[in-house]
Write an enzyme that holds these catalytic residues in place. Structure first.
Site, short mmCIF file in Angstrom:
data_model
loop_
_atom_site.label_atom_id
_atom_site.label_comp_id
_atom_site.label_asym_id
_atom_site.label_seq_id
_atom_site.Cartn_x
_atom_site.Cartn_y
_atom_site.Cartn_z
N LYS A 35 0.84 -1.21 0.00
CA LYS A 35 0.00 0.00 0.00
C LYS A 35 0.88 1.26 0.00
CE LYS A 35 -0.23 -0.42 5.03
NZ LYS A 35 -0.95 -1.07 6.14
N ARG A 130 -10.31 -0.28 14.94
CA ARG A 130 -10.25 0.47 13.70
C ARG A 130 -11.27 -0.20 12.79
NH1 ARG A 130 -4.39 1.15 10.96
NH2 ARG A 130 -4.97 -0.93 10.25
N TYR A 255 16.59 29.15 9.25
CA TYR A 255 15.40 29.88 9.68
C TYR A 255 15.37 29.98 11.20
CZ TYR A 255 13.35 29.76 5.01
OH TYR A 255 13.12 29.94 3.68
C1 LIG Z 1 -0.22 -2.01 6.81
C2 LIG Z 1 -0.81 -3.31 7.22
C3 LIG Z 1 -0.02 -4.46 7.33
C4 LIG Z 1 1.50 -4.42 7.24
O1 LIG Z 1 2.02 -3.86 8.41
P1 LIG Z 1 3.61 -3.74 8.67
O2 LIG Z 1 3.70 -3.23 10.05
O3 LIG Z 1 4.11 -2.76 7.66
O4 LIG Z 1 4.15 -5.10 8.45
C5 LIG Z 1 -0.65 -5.66 7.58
N1 LIG Z 1 -2.00 -5.72 7.73
C6 LIG Z 1 -2.78 -4.64 7.66
C7 LIG Z 1 -4.26 -4.78 7.84
C8 LIG Z 1 -2.23 -3.40 7.42
O5 LIG Z 1 -3.01 -2.32 7.37
#
Ligand SMILES: *Cc1c(COP(=O)(O)O)cnc(C)c1O
Length: 361
Positions: A35, A130, A255
């Site tokens: 993703k 979630r 800055y």
């Molecule tokens: C992003 C995600 C993962 C992978 O998590 P990592 O910590 O990057 O290994 C696995 N399952 C779900 C549902 C996720 O949202």
């Protein structure tokens, strides 16, 4: 000519990290999580580098469509599922497997008349709060899904761990038993473990594992680097010095003049900034490699530039190579210096940064 700022991807490292996943979970099928543009590494490039996985997972429908349109034949799981009938149409059309986590989605599925057009993953919320059905809602949801003609059987079953990166936290074991107790003896493949689950919680290893961050060579734990776990970083972020100049006691740099020179030294200006995804909150002292040697960042990070103290590198000159993270400088260390997690750093590399493959250099 290579632009000032570029990222180099070591796709052999990705393959190595995938082998590491296999060594931890030899009996599991692997759903590679790619993703957010492959955690900032480039969706299609990473998918191509990881051809030996059993499925890919993305967060959103459009990410899945991009993968499919690029000719990917693997199973593609869409972790957020769909929110309307039109999105479900797209999932069916592109043969993407959605998560089903809410009664809203369930109603959309119940309104369909196609036969076995969609393979789904049913998501159980075991405490992350979630996405997912609550344990007390699970049976009702499962029964109703079982009646939906559009669904291909058996239904696959998933939950997500909230605290797996804390090896002392027993929440993880509670989540795993709640999942196992709730799904009981139902048919269908199961999936629990993200990277931290794979590396630290044997109990989380079931039919499918879902590695994300570890595939990119990054540790999911706050107290380890990927290298310490035998992983290899896939991304290196690079730039060059564009100015080198002496500064005197009392000079203020950057800055708001937050860094004040205490003894004469040499200042280096590097072409990288938050406009490239370098973290704005990286503190003075954050390590940067100039000609392969560590020097400290000083003053505020600007949009296009940072400043470093070249006291230990008096011969450095404009054009010299700079590494912000990668092999030799763990992105995990930079994340600690910027009060964030390495996930945000690799995901945050911006469009402006050219991505190159190591094998092509
Ligand atoms: C992003 C995600 C993962 C992978 O998590 P990592 O910590 O990057 O290994 C696995 N399952 C779900 C549902 C996720 O949202």
């Amino acid at each position: 000519m290579i632009p000032a700022v570029y990222a180099v991807l070591d796709l052999n490292a990705a393959e190595h990290n995938l082998q590491k996943v296999r060594s931890y979970a030899p009996d599991a099928k692997i759903m590679a999580v790619i993703k957010a543009n492959g955690y900032g590494h480039g969706l299609l490039r990473i998918a191509e580098a990881l051809q030996n996985v059993d499925a890919f997972a993305v967060a959103r429908v459009d990410e899945g469509i991009r993968l499919r349109k690029a000719g990917n034949k693997r199973r593609i799981v869409v972790l957020e599922g769909f929110t309307c009938a039109e999105e479900l149409d797209e999932l069916v059309k592109y043969r993407l497997d959605p998560l089903v986590h809410s009664f809203t989605q369930l109603e959309i599925l119940e309104n369909r008349t196609e036969q076995e057009a969609c393979a789904i993953w049913l998501k159980l919320d075991t405490g992350m709060n979630r996405l997912g059905f609550k344990p007390e809602e699970f049976n009702a949801a499962y029964q109703r899904l079982n009646q939906c003609s559009i669904i291909r059987h058996p239904i696959s079953l998933m939950t997500h761990l909230a605290n797996a990166d804390d090896k002392q936290d027993t929440t993880t074991l509670k989540q795993i038993s709640l999942f196992n107790d709730t799904v009981g003896l139902l048919p269908g493949q199961r999936s629990i473990a993200n990277s931290a689950g794979i590396l630290a919680w044997k109990e989380a290893l079931t039919d499918w594992v879902r590695p994300g961050v570890m595939l990119y060579g990054i540790s999911p734990f706050p107290d380890n680097t990927g290298a310490q776990l035998g992983l290899k970083p896939v991304m290196g972020l690079h730039s060059r010095l564009i100015a080198v100049k002496p500064i005197s006691r009392g000079d203020k740099v950057g800055y708001s003049g937050t860094w004040i020179c205490e003894k004469p030294t040499i200042l280096g200006v590097v072409a990288i900034g938050y406009g490239d995804g370098y973290p704005r909150y990286a503190k003075t002292g954050t390590p940067v490699l100039v000609n392969g040697q560590r020097v400290p960042l000083i003053g505020r990070v600007s949009m296009d530039m940072i400043t470093v103290d070249l006291e230990t590198q008096p011969k450095a000159k404009p054009g010299d190579p700079v590494t912000l993270w990668g092999a030799g400088l763990a992105v995990e260390e930079i994340a600690l210096c910027a009060d964030t997690i390495p996930y945000t750093l690799v995901c945050g590399v911006t469009q402006r940064v050219l991505i190159l493959e190591k094998s092509a250099l």
